[in-house]
Scaffold this motif. Structure first.
Motif: not given
Length: 313
Positions: A13-25, A47-52, A65-74
């Motif tokens: 979720v942090a990676l999706h929000e910041h769109q940058h590995f360094g800022r998400a970390a 067992r699926m690719r989430l990020v290119e 993107l689907t996993v991000v939405r569900r992760a946000d809710d969890l």
């Protein structure tokens, strides 16, 4: 069956929000290598690719993107679990992350902060001044606990407690012909000299609704800027009465007149997530704010009228 951890979902979720590995970390308070490793483990578990991954940008796959939405809710539900212990408390405690919009914060806070400190001495209040859509998004995601906003606004399916009605008035230079009127009709407002806040400010929408217009010049990023322009006789604007009451016009040649419109108002309201474990405490906090506003002689709004206001959101 292996399950993803909340920490791994937080990385995603942090990676999706910041769109940058360094800022998400940095946001997760871990190293970039730790975050990358956690994401790879999450992909292995699911067992699926989430990020290119490439050097220039971050691209989420459709399933990612689907996993991000569900992760946000969890994650939101997990945060609420941590509040269950205090869920029956009748008063706020711990940390409370409060969002306020820029056309409320500087005028309301001076009148309520002392009351907050007196009523809740142990409360750690975190103030976040931000646009309406940002505060509503934070409320939805759980990064904000509650919000003070102006209705009507399509914020979301939250609990709302009305605080008071805030009339919208017309501001003009004292030498402007409109200053000779006891009240201004919407049709009296000059189309070519009506100065409003920029797109994104809900007060712009409230002002247009009040004067029955669909468009207007948008030169202002803040109310003080608009007031300085009116003081220089560059046009007229619409202001919330609470801004006028705060003394924002002192030292200027700007005067105000009522706007003769049934829509010349906005409702200041307190909002929080439905079914939050802290709902009772948030309701008590809203009641304390309402009482503080009454002491400042800001008129209250009957709770029965709120449904009508929300229907116009």
């Amino acid at each position: 069956m292996a399950l993803p951890s909340l920490r791994q979902l937080q990385y995603l979720v942090a990676l999706h929000e910041h769109q940058h590995f360094g800022r998400a970390a940095e946001a997760c308070n871990v190293t970039q290598s730790t975050l990358s490793a956690g994401l790879k483990e999450l992909e292995a578990v699911l067992r699926m690719r989430l990020v290119e991954r490439n050097r220039r940008n971050v691209v989420f796959t459709p399933v990612g993107l689907t996993v991000v939405r569900r992760a946000d809710d969890l994650l939101l539900r997990a945060r609420d679990l941590s509040l269950v212990r205090d869920g029956n408390a009748a008063t706020p405690s711990g940390t409370l992350r409060l969002s306020l919009i820029p056309t409320i914060a500087p005028f309301l806070l001076p009148g309520i902060l002392q009351s907050v400190r007196a009523a809740y001495s142990d409360l750690q209040l975190q103030i976040h001044e931000e646009m309406s859509h940002e505060g509503c998004a934070g409320l939805s995601s759980g990064t904000r606990d509650c919000m003070l906003l102006a209705l009507p606004f399509d914020c979301g399916d939250f609990e709302y407690a009305p605080i008071f009605d805030d009339p919208i008035v017309v501001a003009m230079h004292r030498d402007d012909p409109l200053a000779n009127l006891s009240a201004v009709q919407p049709d009296d407002l000059p189309t070519d000299r009506l100065l409003l806040l920029r797109e994104g400010h809900c007060l712009r929408d409230h002002a247009l609704r009040a004067c029955r217009r669909s468009t207007g010049a948008a030169p202002g990023a803040s109310l003080p800027t608009l007031i300085q322009m009116v003081d220089a006789a560059m046009g007229v604007t619409l202001l919330p009465e609470m801004a006028v009451d705060s003394g924002l016009l002192e030292g200027t040649n700007v005067v105000v007149r009522p706007l003769s419109s049934e829509d010349a108002w906005r409702t200041i309201a307190f909002a929080w997530r439905r079914n939050s474990p802290r709902s009772e405490a948030y309701g008590a906090f809203a009641a304390m704010i309402e009482e503080a506003c009454r002491r400042k002689k800001w008129s209250g709004l009957a709770a029965s009228a709120l449904d009508d206001r929300l229907a116009h959101a």
